[in-house]
Design a protein around this motif. Structure first.
Motif, PDB file in Angstrom:
ATOM      1  N   SER A 265       0.858  -1.328   0.052  1.00 36.26           N
ATOM      2  CA  SER A 265      -0.128   0.063  -0.053  1.00 36.26           C
ATOM      3  C   SER A 265       0.688   1.323   0.029  1.00 36.26           C
ATOM      4  O   SER A 265       0.413   2.240  -0.636  1.00 36.26           O
ATOM      5  CB  SER A 265      -0.919  -0.040   1.217  1.00 36.26           C
ATOM      6  OG  SER A 265      -1.736   1.341   1.155  1.00 36.26           O
ATOM      7  N   LEU A 266       2.022   1.330   0.903  1.00 37.69           N
ATOM      8  CA  LEU A 266       2.916   2.394   0.854  1.00 37.69           C
ATOM      9  C   LEU A 266       3.464   2.537  -0.654  1.00 37.69           C
ATOM     10  O   LEU A 266       3.760   3.728  -0.900  1.00 37.69           O
ATOM     11  CB  LEU A 266       3.704   2.189   2.118  1.00 37.69           C
ATOM     12  CG  LEU A 266       3.003   2.279   3.321  1.00 37.69           C
ATOM     13  CD1 LEU A 266       4.102   1.851   4.316  1.00 37.69           C
ATOM     14  CD2 LEU A 266       2.573   3.492   3.607  1.00 37.69           C
ATOM     15  N   ARG A 267       4.095   1.469  -1.005  1.00 35.96           N
ATOM     16  CA  ARG A 267       4.420   1.422  -2.440  1.00 35.96           C
ATOM     17  C   ARG A 267       3.841   2.227  -3.552  1.00 35.96           C
ATOM     18  O   ARG A 267       4.285   3.043  -4.366  1.00 35.96           O
ATOM     19  CB  ARG A 267       4.995   0.344  -2.546  1.00 35.96           C
ATOM     20  CG  ARG A 267       6.158   0.164  -3.893  1.00 35.96           C
ATOM     21  CD  ARG A 267       6.748  -1.357  -4.185  1.00 35.96           C
ATOM     22  NE  ARG A 267       7.411  -1.702  -3.052  1.00 35.96           N
ATOM     23  CZ  ARG A 267       8.668  -1.217  -2.684  1.00 35.96           C
ATOM     24  NH1 ARG A 267       9.562  -0.622  -3.333  1.00 35.96           N
ATOM     25  NH2 ARG A 267       9.172  -2.097  -1.439  1.00 35.96           N
ATOM     26  N   ARG A 268       2.400   1.843  -3.515  1.00 37.08           N
ATOM     27  CA  ARG A 268       1.723   2.353  -4.378  1.00 37.08           C
ATOM     28  C   ARG A 268       1.471   3.905  -4.040  1.00 37.08           C
ATOM     29  O   ARG A 268       1.014   4.519  -5.047  1.00 37.08           O
ATOM     30  CB  ARG A 268       0.230   1.599  -4.282  1.00 37.08           C
ATOM     31  CG  ARG A 268       0.092   0.127  -4.875  1.00 37.08           C
ATOM     32  CD  ARG A 268      -1.226  -0.414  -4.792  1.00 37.08           C
ATOM     33  NE  ARG A 268      -1.874  -0.268  -3.867  1.00 37.08           N
ATOM     34  CZ  ARG A 268      -2.018  -1.543  -3.154  1.00 37.08           C
ATOM     35  NH1 ARG A 268      -1.092  -2.525  -3.176  1.00 37.08           N
ATOM     36  NH2 ARG A 268      -2.579  -1.588  -1.812  1.00 37.08           N
ATOM     37  N   ALA A 269       1.806   4.412  -3.035  1.00 37.00           N
ATOM     38  CA  ALA A 269       1.527   5.696  -2.835  1.00 37.00           C
ATOM     39  C   ALA A 269       2.482   6.843  -3.182  1.00 37.00           C
ATOM     40  O   ALA A 269       2.871   7.787  -2.688  1.00 37.00           O
ATOM     41  CB  ALA A 269       1.224   6.048  -1.249  1.00 37.00           C
ATOM     42  N   GLY A 270       3.543   5.906  -3.448  1.00 37.40           N
ATOM     43  CA  GLY A 270       4.938   6.596  -3.947  1.00 37.40           C
ATOM     44  C   GLY A 270       5.907   6.787  -3.015  1.00 37.40           C
ATOM     45  O   GLY A 270       6.994   7.272  -3.166  1.00 37.40           O
ATOM     46  N   LEU A 271       5.838   5.964  -1.995  1.00 35.83           N
ATOM     47  CA  LEU A 271       6.942   5.856  -0.739  1.00 35.83           C
ATOM     48  C   LEU A 271       7.736   4.684  -1.067  1.00 35.83           C
ATOM     49  O   LEU A 271       7.533   3.753  -2.059  1.00 35.83           O
ATOM     50  CB  LEU A 271       6.083   5.642   0.524  1.00 35.83           C
ATOM     51  CG  LEU A 271       5.122   6.826   0.779  1.00 35.83           C
ATOM     52  CD1 LEU A 271       4.159   6.557   1.781  1.00 35.83           C
ATOM     53  CD2 LEU A 271       5.803   7.948   1.171  1.00 35.83           C
TER      54      LEU A 271
ATOM     55  N   HIS B  41      -5.833  -7.614  17.095  1.00 39.02           N
ATOM     56  CA  HIS B  41      -4.302  -7.599  17.149  1.00 39.02           C
ATOM     57  C   HIS B  41      -3.674  -8.196  16.003  1.00 39.02           C
ATOM     58  O   HIS B  41      -2.872  -7.508  15.346  1.00 39.02           O
ATOM     59  CB  HIS B  41      -3.966  -8.405  18.578  1.00 39.02           C
ATOM     60  CG  HIS B  41      -2.528  -7.897  18.747  1.00 39.02           C
ATOM     61  ND1 HIS B  41      -2.080  -6.607  19.290  1.00 39.02           N
ATOM     62  CD2 HIS B  41      -1.369  -8.560  18.477  1.00 39.02           C
ATOM     63  CE1 HIS B  41      -0.716  -6.752  19.407  1.00 39.02           C
ATOM     64  NE2 HIS B  41      -0.384  -7.691  19.043  1.00 39.02           N
ATOM     65  N   PRO B  42      -3.970  -9.551  15.706  1.00 36.95           N
ATOM     66  CA  PRO B  42      -3.111 -10.161  14.825  1.00 36.95           C
ATOM     67  C   PRO B  42      -2.695  -9.509  13.239  1.00 36.95           C
ATOM     68  O   PRO B  42      -1.852  -9.441  12.712  1.00 36.95           O
ATOM     69  CB  PRO B  42      -3.597 -11.539  14.702  1.00 36.95           C
ATOM     70  CG  PRO B  42      -4.125 -11.858  15.827  1.00 36.95           C
ATOM     71  CD  PRO B  42      -5.050 -10.345  16.221  1.00 36.95           C
ATOM     72  N   PHE B  43      -4.039  -8.915  12.846  1.00 39.20           N
ATOM     73  CA  PHE B  43      -3.773  -8.435  11.506  1.00 39.20           C
ATOM     74  C   PHE B  43      -4.304  -7.148  11.426  1.00 39.20           C
ATOM     75  O   PHE B  43      -4.768  -6.482  10.512  1.00 39.20           O
ATOM     76  CB  PHE B  43      -4.781  -9.132  10.580  1.00 39.20           C
ATOM     77  CG  PHE B  43      -4.457 -10.772  10.539  1.00 39.20           C
ATOM     78  CD1 PHE B  43      -3.372 -11.224   9.923  1.00 39.20           C
ATOM     79  CD2 PHE B  43      -5.343 -11.504  11.272  1.00 39.20           C
ATOM     80  CE1 PHE B  43      -3.049 -12.543   9.917  1.00 39.20           C
ATOM     81  CE2 PHE B  43      -4.996 -13.024  11.516  1.00 39.20           C
ATOM     82  CZ  PHE B  43      -3.864 -13.400  10.594  1.00 39.20           C
TER      83      PHE B  43
ATOM     84  N   ARG C  38      -7.913  -1.729   6.068  1.00 39.22           N
ATOM     85  CA  ARG C  38      -7.763  -0.422   5.016  1.00 39.22           C
ATOM     86  C   ARG C  38      -7.608   0.844   5.577  1.00 39.22           C
ATOM     87  O   ARG C  38      -6.886   1.777   5.340  1.00 39.22           O
ATOM     88  CB  ARG C  38      -8.842  -0.487   4.115  1.00 39.22           C
ATOM     89  CG  ARG C  38     -10.288  -0.665   4.698  1.00 39.22           C
ATOM     90  CD  ARG C  38     -11.298  -0.349   3.628  1.00 39.22           C
ATOM     91  NE  ARG C  38     -12.771  -0.261   4.448  1.00 39.22           N
ATOM     92  CZ  ARG C  38     -13.212   0.764   5.165  1.00 39.22           C
ATOM     93  NH1 ARG C  38     -12.493   1.851   4.977  1.00 39.22           N
ATOM     94  NH2 ARG C  38     -14.486   0.790   5.745  1.00 39.22           N
ATOM     95  N   ARG C  39      -8.290   0.891   7.090  1.00 35.88           N
ATOM     96  CA  ARG C  39      -8.167   2.336   7.676  1.00 35.88           C
ATOM     97  C   ARG C  39      -6.853   2.496   8.158  1.00 35.88           C
ATOM     98  O   ARG C  39      -6.315   3.442   8.313  1.00 35.88           O
ATOM     99  CB  ARG C  39      -9.294   2.228   8.961  1.00 35.88           C
ATOM    100  CG  ARG C  39     -10.714   2.207   8.567  1.00 35.88           C
ATOM    101  CD  ARG C  39     -11.765   1.775   9.467  1.00 35.88           C
ATOM    102  NE  ARG C  39     -11.545   0.216   9.751  1.00 35.88           N
ATOM    103  CZ  ARG C  39     -12.454  -0.231  10.598  1.00 35.88           C
ATOM    104  NH1 ARG C  39     -13.150   0.067  11.364  1.00 35.88           N
ATOM    105  NH2 ARG C  39     -12.229  -1.704  10.726  1.00 35.88           N
TER     106      ARG C  39
ATOM    107  N   LEU D 286      -4.285   5.554   7.315  1.00 36.26           N
ATOM    108  CA  LEU D 286      -3.892   6.322   8.450  1.00 36.26           C
ATOM    109  C   LEU D 286      -2.081   6.294   8.210  1.00 36.26           C
ATOM    110  O   LEU D 286      -1.638   7.271   8.324  1.00 36.26           O
ATOM    111  CB  LEU D 286      -4.187   5.783   9.831  1.00 36.26           C
ATOM    112  CG  LEU D 286      -5.339   6.283  10.370  1.00 36.26           C
ATOM    113  CD1 LEU D 286      -5.749   5.476  11.645  1.00 36.26           C
ATOM    114  CD2 LEU D 286      -5.400   7.760  10.611  1.00 36.26           C
ATOM    115  N   VAL D 287      -1.657   5.117   8.268  1.00 39.47           N
ATOM    116  CA  VAL D 287      -0.164   5.255   8.020  1.00 39.47           C
ATOM    117  C   VAL D 287       0.350   5.851   6.838  1.00 39.47           C
ATOM    118  O   VAL D 287       1.223   6.611   6.802  1.00 39.47           O
ATOM    119  CB  VAL D 287       0.397   3.565   8.130  1.00 39.47           C
ATOM    120  CG1 VAL D 287       1.783   3.702   7.449  1.00 39.47           C
ATOM    121  CG2 VAL D 287       0.139   3.110   9.439  1.00 39.47           C
TER     122      VAL D 287
END
Length: 210
Positions: free
Chosen positions: A26-32, A188-190, A195-196, A200-201
């Protein structure tokens, strides 16, 4: 600009970097630019893990970076950042997902069992010791804590009436009140896959200080 932001992702106890793969994607798709960090509590001491983490953070400090940890991973990051040399720039933000910032009662309950000590080693002892956790300074950088509230509470729960994520109570996640603290109905585990949480991250990683 976003491509220069690196994100170090640290998994929780008993997990592997694969548990952070969906968040990483998800972060990679955001350009990070996410990076996964691996450790094994069964045979690595907390100090040994922290030395490796700090070595990686020292390299990342050449640019803009954020650190993200699930459960124990967030506590390890908190300790590693606190122990960075004064000439190493800390991350822009630390994000802790379901991280026990106080000794979780389940760790204290299970620490007497041989299988807990065998699987979790020194990290298991850290989690079961409020005095060891208390020696880790609170973050001196912007901090986001995400807590889960979908665990069972009530007379049959080890958490009693307290909200929890099934492993950590919401009160065990709190710091000194200066952190950004967000509660979501998650287990906790997942948590890191929700998606939320991913949104946020991603948003906190994209944000830039002025």
């Amino acid at each position: 600009m976003a491509l220069r932001t690196h994100i170090l992702l640290v998994h929780g106890m008993g997990r592997t970097p694969l548990s952070m793969w969906r968040l990483s994607s998800s972060l990679r798709r955001a350009g990070l630019t996410p990076e996964l960090f691996a450790y094994a509590t069964a045979w690595q001491s907390v100090d040994g893990i922290l030395r490796r983490l700090q070595a990686r953070l020292t390299v990342m400090a050449a640019g803009d970076y954020v650190v993200v940890g699930h459960s124990l991973g967030g506590l390890l990051l908190r300790a590693a950042v606190a122990g960075l040399p004064s000439d190493v720039r800390p991350p822009r933000r630390i994000i802790m997902i379901g991280t026990p910032n106080h000794s979780p009662r389940l760790a204290r309950r299970f620490e007497r069992f041989w299988w807990y000590r065998l699987m979790n080693g020194d990290a298991g002892d850290l989690l079961a010791s409020e005095s060891r956790i208390a020696r880790i300074p609170p973050p001196s950088i912007p901090c986001t804590v995400i807590a889960g509230t979908r665990g069972i509470s009530g007379p049959w729960s080890p958490f009693g009436p307290e909200q929890n994520d099934g492993m950590v109570s919401v009160n065990e996640t709190r710091l000194d009140g200066t952190e950004e603290w967000i509660a979501l109905p998650l287990r906790h585990p997942f948590m890191m896959n929700d998606r939320r949480v991913r949104a946020l991250v991603r948003d906190r990683c994209v944000e830039r200080t002025t």
